[in-house]
Structure formats: structure tokens, C-alpha cells
Design a protein around this motif. Structure first.
Motif, PDB file in Angstrom:
ATOM      1  N   ASN A 145      59.947  56.440 -40.747  1.00  0.00           N
ATOM      2  CA  ASN A 145      59.650  56.588 -42.170  1.00  0.00           C
ATOM      3  C   ASN A 145      60.923  56.469 -43.003  1.00  0.00           C
ATOM      4  O   ASN A 145      60.941  55.781 -44.039  1.00  0.00           O
ATOM      5  N   ASP A 146      61.982  57.110 -42.545  1.00  0.00           N
ATOM      6  CA  ASP A 146      63.244  57.013 -43.268  1.00  0.00           C
ATOM      7  C   ASP A 146      63.820  55.600 -43.172  1.00  0.00           C
ATOM      8  O   ASP A 146      64.404  55.090 -44.144  1.00  0.00           O
ATOM      9  N   GLN A 147      63.661  54.953 -42.025  1.00  0.00           N
ATOM     10  CA  GLN A 147      64.125  53.571 -41.896  1.00  0.00           C
ATOM     11  C   GLN A 147      63.414  52.655 -42.878  1.00  0.00           C
ATOM     12  O   GLN A 147      64.028  51.758 -43.465  1.00  0.00           O
ATOM     13  N   THR A 148      62.121  52.873 -43.055  1.00  0.00           N
ATOM     14  CA  THR A 148      61.350  52.053 -43.994  1.00  0.00           C
ATOM     15  C   THR A 148      61.902  52.186 -45.408  1.00  0.00           C
ATOM     16  O   THR A 148      62.055  51.193 -46.143  1.00  0.00           O
ATOM     17  N   PHE A 149      62.238  53.414 -45.784  1.00  0.00           N
ATOM     18  CA  PHE A 149      62.808  53.616 -47.121  1.00  0.00           C
ATOM     19  C   PHE A 149      64.181  52.972 -47.235  1.00  0.00           C
ATOM     20  O   PHE A 149      64.488  52.297 -48.231  1.00  0.00           O
ATOM     21  N   LEU A 150      65.032  53.161 -46.234  1.00  0.00           N
ATOM     22  CA  LEU A 150      66.383  52.603 -46.280  1.00  0.00           C
ATOM     23  C   LEU A 150      66.345  51.080 -46.322  1.00  0.00           C
ATOM     24  O   LEU A 150      67.176  50.457 -46.994  1.00  0.00           O
ATOM     25  N   LYS A 151      65.384  50.489 -45.631  1.00  0.00           N
ATOM     26  CA  LYS A 151      65.237  49.036 -45.673  1.00  0.00           C
ATOM     27  C   LYS A 151      64.885  48.574 -47.079  1.00  0.00           C
ATOM     28  O   LYS A 151      65.481  47.615 -47.601  1.00  0.00           O
ATOM     29  N   ALA A 152      63.924  49.248 -47.698  1.00  0.00           N
ATOM     30  CA  ALA A 152      63.542  48.879 -49.065  1.00  0.00           C
ATOM     31  C   ALA A 152      64.718  49.060 -50.021  1.00  0.00           C
ATOM     32  O   ALA A 152      64.991  48.191 -50.864  1.00  0.00           O
ATOM     33  N   LEU A 153      65.443  50.147 -49.885  1.00  0.00           N
ATOM     34  CA  LEU A 153      66.592  50.387 -50.749  1.00  0.00           C
ATOM     35  C   LEU A 153      67.627  49.269 -50.608  1.00  0.00           C
ATOM     36  O   LEU A 153      68.127  48.738 -51.614  1.00  0.00           O
ATOM     37  N   GLY A 154      67.946  48.915 -49.366  1.00  0.00           N
ATOM     38  CA  GLY A 154      68.920  47.854 -49.147  1.00  0.00           C
ATOM     39  C   GLY A 154      68.484  46.533 -49.749  1.00  0.00           C
ATOM     40  O   GLY A 154      69.287  45.815 -50.365  1.00  0.00           O
ATOM     41  N   ILE A 155      67.204  46.201 -49.573  1.00  0.00           N
ATOM     42  CA  ILE A 155      66.674  44.954 -50.123  1.00  0.00           C
ATOM     43  C   ILE A 155      66.764  44.954 -51.650  1.00  0.00           C
ATOM     44  O   ILE A 155      67.172  43.961 -52.268  1.00  0.00           O
ATOM     45  N   TYR A 156      66.408  46.069 -52.274  1.00  0.00           N
ATOM     46  CA  TYR A 156      66.405  46.115 -53.736  1.00  0.00           C
ATOM     47  C   TYR A 156      67.820  46.056 -54.308  1.00  0.00           C
ATOM     48  O   TYR A 156      68.058  45.395 -55.328  1.00  0.00           O
ATOM     49  N   VAL A 157      68.764  46.742 -53.671  1.00  0.00           N
ATOM     50  CA  VAL A 157      70.150  46.684 -54.147  1.00  0.00           C
ATOM     51  C   VAL A 157      70.694  45.270 -53.973  1.00  0.00           C
ATOM     52  O   VAL A 157      71.406  44.755 -54.843  1.00  0.00           O
ATOM     53  N   ASN A 158      70.346  44.631 -52.858  1.00  0.00           N
ATOM     54  CA  ASN A 158      70.792  43.262 -52.633  1.00  0.00           C
ATOM     55  C   ASN A 158      70.182  42.304 -53.659  1.00  0.00           C
ATOM     56  O   ASN A 158      70.875  41.451 -54.226  1.00  0.00           O
ATOM     57  N   TYR A 159      68.900  42.454 -53.893  1.00  0.00           N
ATOM     58  CA  TYR A 159      68.184  41.642 -54.884  1.00  0.00           C
ATOM     59  C   TYR A 159      68.837  41.737 -56.247  1.00  0.00           C
ATOM     60  O   TYR A 159      68.988  40.729 -56.962  1.00  0.00           O
ATOM     61  N   ASN A 160      69.306  42.911 -56.608  1.00  0.00           N
ATOM     62  CA  ASN A 160      69.896  43.111 -57.923  1.00  0.00           C
ATOM     63  C   ASN A 160      71.188  42.329 -58.122  1.00  0.00           C
ATOM     64  O   ASN A 160      71.603  42.088 -59.253  1.00  0.00           O
ATOM     65  N   GLY A 161      71.823  41.884 -57.028  1.00  0.00           N
ATOM     66  CA  GLY A 161      73.109  41.215 -57.146  1.00  0.00           C
ATOM     67  C   GLY A 161      73.045  39.738 -57.477  1.00  0.00           C
ATOM     68  O   GLY A 161      74.077  39.129 -57.792  1.00  0.00           O
ATOM     69  N   SER A 195      64.745  57.882 -60.108  1.00  0.00           N
ATOM     70  CA  SER A 195      65.943  57.231 -59.588  1.00  0.00           C
ATOM     71  C   SER A 195      65.887  55.724 -59.775  1.00  0.00           C
ATOM     72  O   SER A 195      64.839  55.119 -59.996  1.00  0.00           O
ATOM     73  N   VAL A 196      67.053  55.118 -59.607  1.00  0.00           N
ATOM     74  CA  VAL A 196      67.188  53.674 -59.745  1.00  0.00           C
ATOM     75  C   VAL A 196      66.373  52.940 -58.687  1.00  0.00           C
ATOM     76  O   VAL A 196      65.994  51.774 -58.889  1.00  0.00           O
ATOM     77  N   PHE A 197      66.072  53.590 -57.575  1.00  0.00           N
ATOM     78  CA  PHE A 197      65.264  52.957 -56.534  1.00  0.00           C
ATOM     79  C   PHE A 197      63.939  52.478 -57.108  1.00  0.00           C
ATOM     80  O   PHE A 197      63.523  51.327 -56.866  1.00  0.00           O
ATOM     81  N   TYR A 198      63.262  53.316 -57.854  1.00  0.00           N
ATOM     82  CA  TYR A 198      61.937  52.968 -58.358  1.00  0.00           C
ATOM     83  C   TYR A 198      62.025  51.937 -59.485  1.00  0.00           C
ATOM     84  O   TYR A 198      61.117  51.104 -59.634  1.00  0.00           O
ATOM     85  N   GLN A 199      63.094  51.957 -60.239  1.00  0.00           N
ATOM     86  CA  GLN A 199      63.318  50.934 -61.257  1.00  0.00           C
ATOM     87  C   GLN A 199      63.461  49.558 -60.606  1.00  0.00           C
ATOM     88  O   GLN A 199      62.827  48.578 -61.039  1.00  0.00           O
ATOM     89  N   LEU A 200      64.271  49.480 -59.553  1.00  0.00           N
ATOM     90  CA  LEU A 200      64.479  48.204 -58.881  1.00  0.00           C
ATOM     91  C   LEU A 200      63.241  47.778 -58.097  1.00  0.00           C
ATOM     92  O   LEU A 200      62.950  46.580 -58.009  1.00  0.00           O
ATOM     93  N   GLU A 201      62.512  48.723 -57.546  1.00  0.00           N
ATOM     94  CA  GLU A 201      61.303  48.386 -56.803  1.00  0.00           C
ATOM     95  C   GLU A 201      60.290  47.683 -57.696  1.00  0.00           C
ATOM     96  O   GLU A 201      59.710  46.645 -57.316  1.00  0.00           O
ATOM     97  N   SER A 202      60.074  48.207 -58.880  1.00  0.00           N
ATOM     98  CA  SER A 202      59.118  47.602 -59.808  1.00  0.00           C
ATOM     99  C   SER A 202      59.552  46.195 -60.215  1.00  0.00           C
ATOM    100  O   SER A 202      58.738  45.257 -60.240  1.00  0.00           O
ATOM    101  N   ALA A 203      60.825  46.026 -60.516  1.00  0.00           N
ATOM    102  CA  ALA A 203      61.342  44.719 -60.913  1.00  0.00           C
ATOM    103  C   ALA A 203      61.246  43.716 -59.773  1.00  0.00           C
ATOM    104  O   ALA A 203      60.871  42.548 -59.985  1.00  0.00           O
TER     105      ALA A 203
END
Length: 318
Positions: A145-161, A195-203
Motif C-alpha cells: 500500500n505504501d509502495q503504491t502511494f510512493l509510486k504515484a508520488l514519484g510519477i506526479y513529481v516527475n510529471y511536473n518537471g 498537500s501538493v500530492f493531491y494537487q498534482l494528482e488531479s492535474a
């Protein structure tokens, strides 16, 4: 003054998050969009006392690095991209590993003796190094479950770049770093619904839905090449879309072309996941190409060279 110079993608940002959580330091932040990598040349050497450089090619920063070292400015350099000749200088401390299965954040994690490994796992997922991320997570008994979240976080931060300029991005990379370094543990972002996680997830979800309109130029058992329009959303998804396609078809190479204003393309290229090599060899055959073995790109591919590019990449992996 100390300068922290870093790539504006997940790997660069989260490598610096790890370092500054472990070693807090006042610094001037120098970064940019994912492809803005010639960053050392932007420094005013007279203002510099020392520099940390993360996740930008030493080859593309050779002149800036040489100037810093000639001025006897200490540089700590961590990276996994093409290096060219590494300077022999007492003022340079470097951790360089070109292995296709590592990234800057994983190298920083080793350097810090796994002090902030959850951030490194997120970064590795963001850099589409899923096997390496899972291996590190397994080593530290991180739940699925934590891996799933960390994967999404990494993808969203990468996407933002990804973008032509900072204006294309949802959050400037320096600002995103300042936000993320405020969390000792990345899992805290999940609990903070503002948090910024949910902002980036929606975008991210909105932009990826637009990618259904991509034009396909080439698709066979060797490679797939698609084109996106000259739109901000397209520039933002170019990298993560390439990763997504690579995960769906791991035996194929993938190129995502994004239209530029001058009748050229920005190319985001992924080697086959089953054969993570050669992306840099393909892209550096073109004038503005660069990158690493598993993932590379071309800043300006003239439209008239598209057929040559497709022939080059299919011939390489045939």
C-alpha cells in the motif's frame, strides 16, 4: 554562498530532499524544467563558496564545472547521465554511476546510508526504475500500500518537471522542493488532504486524459512513435506518457514527439524496458540529443529528420 544545482524532475528534486533532510544547509537553489540541464553555466562564480550538483549530465556542464574547479570552488556531484571526461581535481567529489538500473536519488540514498530511503523509492518509481524501487522497498519491508502511494508520488513529481518553460509547469521545481523538504516522511503527504500530492494528482489525470488524441507515426514490434500537439498539457505529459507506454509494451522502444513552434519536435525517448540500453546512442546522433542509456531525448528534431529518426531507432533495436 552554497548553491544547490539540480534537475527539476523527481530524481533531482528528491535527491536534494534527502540530502537537505540529512544535512540542512542554507543555499541558493538553481534548477529549471526537466530539459534545462546546462545549469552550472548560470552560476556567478564570484558568489559561489561551494556547489552541490544533482542529476544533470556532467558532459553537458563540462565548461561550467571546469570554471568552478579552476576557481577552487568545492563541487559535490552526483549523477547517472553521460559524463564525458571526469575532471581530476581535489575540489571535485563525485558519485557517478551510469548503470541503467540506478538513478541519482538511489546513489544519494547509498551515500546517506539509507537515512531517507522512502524518498529514494519515490524517486526511483518516478524515474520509471520500478524494479530498483521495488527492490529497495522490499529491503526495508515497505508495504504494498505504501509502495503504491510512493509510486504515484514519484510519477506526479516527475510529471511536473516537463515543459518548455517554467510557465508550463504547475509548480516551479524550486518551490516544489521547498514544499517537499518540509515533510520528513513522504507518507505524510498522503495524510494531508491539502498537500501538493493531491494537487498534482488531479492535474496529472486531466492531462493524461488529453493524450488520447496523440497521432501515431510508427508502430511495429520494435518501436512506437507518437506525436502530441504544441500545447502546455502535451509538454507536461511527454515524459510520463513515454514511461507509461514503455510499461505497457516492455519489449518495444517508445518515442513521444511534441510539436515545437519552429517546425521541430521535442523528443522524449525510452529504450525497451527489457533492454534498457542505447537510448543515448540513438538520440546523440542528432544535434540536440542527449540523455542516458535507458531514457534520452532530443530538444529540437527538425520535422524533415523525423523519418531518419524512426529509421535510426528501429535499426538500432532490430
Amino acid at each position: 554562498m552554497h548553491f544547490d544545482v539540480f534537475n527539476g524532475d523527481a530524481d533531482g528534486i528528491l535527491a536534494l530532499v534527502q540530502l537537505r533532510l540529512a544535512e540542512p544547509k542554507e543555499s541558493v537553489l538553481v534548477t529549471g524544467v526537466k530539459r534545462d540541464i546546462a545549469l552550472l553555466a548560470k552560476l556567478d562564480i564570484e558568489q559561489v563558496t561551494s556547489v552541490t550538483t544533482l542529476d544533470i549530465s556532467m558532459e553537458k556542464n563540462a565548461d561550467g564545472l571546469a570554471s568552478l574547479l579552476a576557481a577552487k570552488k568545492p563541487v559535490f556531484y552526483v549523477d547517472h547521465h553521460r559524463t564525458g571526461d571526469i575532471p581530476d581535481s581535489p575540489y571535485l567529489q563525485s558519485i557517478i554511476d551510469l548503470d541503467a538500473n540506478t538513478c541519482t536519488s538511489l546513489l544519494v540514498n547509498e551515500h546517506l546510508n539509507h537515512a531517507h530511503y522512502l524518498w529514494a523509492i519515490a524517486a526511483a518509481f518516478g524515474d520509471n526504475m520500478n524494479k530498483s524501487a521495488i527492490a529497495l522497498a522490499t529491503q526495508h519491508q515497505v508495504s504494498e500500500n505504501d509502495q503504491t502511494f510512493l509510486k504515484a508520488l514519484g510519477i506526479y513529481v516527475n510529471y511536473n518537471g516537463y515543459g518548455r518553460t517554467i510557465d508550463d509547469l504547475h509548480i516551479p521545481p524550486a518551490a516544489l522542493f521547498k514544499t517537499l523538504v518540509g515533510y520528513a516522511n513522504p507518507l505524510e503527504l498522503r495524510d494531508d488532504k491539502d498537500s501538493v500530492f493531491y494537487q498534482l494528482e488531479s492535474a496529472y489525470q486531466q492531462d493524461m486524459a488529453n493524450a488520447a488524441q496523440a497521432i501515431c507515426h510508427h508502430d511495429d514490434n520494435i518501436a512506437k512513435v507518437i506525436e502530441l500537439p504544441d500545447e502546455a498539457w502535451a509538454r507536461r505529459v511527454s515524459g510520463v506518457l513515454g514511461n507509461d507506454l514503455a510499461n505497457q509494451s516492455p519489449d518495444k522502444a517508445h518515442a513521444v514527439l511534441t510539436q515545437n513552434r519552429d517546425e521541430s519536435y521535442t523528443v522524449s525517448f525510452r529504450a525497451p524496458l527489457a533492454n534498457r540500453q542505447g537510448a543515448d546512442n540513438v538520440c546523440t546522433q542528432f544535434e540536440t540529443g542527449g540523455g542516458r542509456a535507458a531514457a534520452a531525448g532530443i530538444n529540437k528534431l527538425p520535422r524533415e529528420q523525423l523519418a531518419t529518426f524512426i529509421d535510426t531507432l528501429t535499426a538500432y533495436y532490430r
